[in-house]
Design a protein around this motif. Structure first.
Motif, short mmCIF file in Angstrom:
data_model
loop_
_atom_site.label_atom_id
_atom_site.label_comp_id
_atom_site.label_asym_id
_atom_site.label_seq_id
_atom_site.Cartn_x
_atom_site.Cartn_y
_atom_site.Cartn_z
N GLU A 101 31.21 27.48 47.08
CA GLU A 101 30.78 27.79 45.73
C GLU A 101 31.77 27.29 44.69
OE1 GLU A 101 30.17 32.01 45.78
OE2 GLU A 101 28.25 31.83 46.83
N ALA A 102 33.05 27.29 45.03
CA ALA A 102 34.09 26.81 44.12
C ALA A 102 34.20 25.29 44.12
CB ALA A 102 35.43 27.43 44.48
N GLY B 6 35.73 35.15 60.17
CA GLY B 6 35.22 36.41 59.66
C GLY B 6 35.84 36.92 58.37
N LEU B 7 36.73 36.15 57.75
CA LEU B 7 37.33 36.62 56.50
C LEU B 7 36.30 36.64 55.37
CD1 LEU B 7 40.83 34.88 56.37
CD2 LEU B 7 40.33 37.30 56.68
N GLN B 8 36.40 37.66 54.56
CA GLN B 8 35.53 37.82 53.39
C GLN B 8 36.39 37.75 52.14
OE1 GLN B 8 31.93 39.20 53.41
NE2 GLN B 8 32.07 38.05 55.31
N PHE B 9 35.81 37.21 51.05
CA PHE B 9 36.50 37.09 49.76
C PHE B 9 35.57 37.60 48.67
CE2 PHE B 9 37.66 34.82 45.87
CZ PHE B 9 39.01 35.08 45.81
N GLN B 10 36.11 38.43 47.78
CA GLN B 10 35.33 38.97 46.66
C GLN B 10 35.90 38.39 45.38
OE1 GLN B 10 35.19 43.24 46.51
NE2 GLN B 10 33.83 43.25 44.75
N ARG B 11 35.12 37.57 44.68
CA ARG B 11 35.59 36.87 43.48
C ARG B 11 35.82 37.79 42.29
NH1 ARG B 11 35.90 31.50 43.66
NH2 ARG B 11 35.81 31.17 41.44
N LEU C 40 43.08 40.80 52.78
CA LEU C 40 43.23 39.52 52.10
C LEU C 40 43.52 39.79 50.64
CD1 LEU C 40 43.01 36.42 52.23
CD2 LEU C 40 40.58 36.67 51.74
N VAL C 41 44.58 39.18 50.11
CA VAL C 41 45.00 39.42 48.73
C VAL C 41 44.78 38.19 47.86
CG1 VAL C 41 46.99 39.93 47.25
CG2 VAL C 41 46.68 41.17 49.40
N PHE C 42 45.18 37.02 48.36
CA PHE C 42 45.17 35.81 47.53
C PHE C 42 44.80 34.60 48.36
CE2 PHE C 42 47.37 32.12 45.65
CZ PHE C 42 46.91 32.19 44.34
N VAL C 43 43.95 33.75 47.76
CA VAL C 43 43.54 32.51 48.40
C VAL C 43 43.81 31.37 47.42
CG1 VAL C 43 41.62 31.22 49.38
CG2 VAL C 43 41.72 33.70 49.68
N ALA D 210 39.20 40.42 44.54
CA ALA D 210 38.97 41.53 43.61
C ALA D 210 39.31 42.88 44.23
CB ALA D 210 37.53 41.51 43.12
N ARG D 211 39.23 43.00 45.54
CA ARG D 211 39.53 44.27 46.19
C ARG D 211 41.02 44.58 46.18
NH1 ARG D 211 36.23 42.48 51.38
NH2 ARG D 211 37.47 40.66 50.81
N ALA D 212 41.85 43.60 45.83
CA ALA D 212 43.30 43.79 45.79
C ALA D 212 43.81 43.99 44.36
CB ALA D 212 44.00 42.60 46.42
N LEU D 213 42.93 44.04 43.39
CA LEU D 213 43.36 44.20 42.01
C LEU D 213 44.01 45.56 41.79
CD1 LEU D 213 40.33 42.62 40.11
CD2 LEU D 213 42.58 41.60 40.52
N ALA D 214 45.03 45.58 40.95
CA ALA D 214 45.74 46.82 40.64
C ALA D 214 44.83 47.77 39.87
CB ALA D 214 46.98 46.50 39.82
N GLY D 215 45.04 49.04 40.10
CA GLY D 215 44.31 50.07 39.37
C GLY D 215 44.97 50.35 38.03
N ALA D 216 44.32 51.17 37.23
CA ALA D 216 44.85 51.54 35.92
C ALA D 216 46.23 52.16 36.06
CB ALA D 216 43.90 52.52 35.23
N GLY D 217 47.16 51.71 35.24
CA GLY D 217 48.50 52.27 35.23
C GLY D 217 49.45 51.73 36.28
N GLU D 218 48.95 50.91 37.19
CA GLU D 218 49.83 50.33 38.22
C GLU D 218 50.52 49.09 37.69
OE1 GLU D 218 48.50 50.59 42.63
OE2 GLU D 218 46.71 50.07 41.47
#
Length: 88
Positions: free
Chosen positions: A40-41, A20-25, A59-62, A69-77
């Motif tokens: 796909e890769a 059930g893991l999902q990944f957002q590229r 999930l942060v890194f595969v 992409a959902r784990a990407l840092a926001g502006a200023g972080e």
């Protein structure tokens, strides 16, 4: 430049692939099953047997795919890059 928030990585841990893991590229793209992302890769089944990085249940890194992409840092972080170096 894209990276994961350093604060998020303080809670990071290795984990196994599970159902059930999902990944957002990329941002603003739909999350897909990890299986589909690997397909796909063009990663062979043997290359998919890698540990994954999770933080706070997310999930942060595969390895082979990169940062979710959902784990990407926001502006200023403060942000860090992760890179997988398989044994040779």
């Amino acid at each position: 430049e894209a990276g994961v928030a350093a604060a998020l990585l303080r809670d990071a841990e290795w984990g196994a692939r599970r159902e059930g893991l999902q990944f957002q590229r990329a941002p603003k793209t739909p999350a897909r099953s990890l299986k589909k992302a690997f397909q796909e890769a063009g990663l062979a089944a043997a290359a998919r047997a890698v540990p994954l990085i999770f933080a706070r249940g997310q999930l942060v890194f595969v390895p082979g795919l990169g940062l979710d992409a959902r784990a990407l840092a926001g502006a200023g972080e403060e942000r860090l890059q992760l890179d997988w170096q398989p044994e040779r």
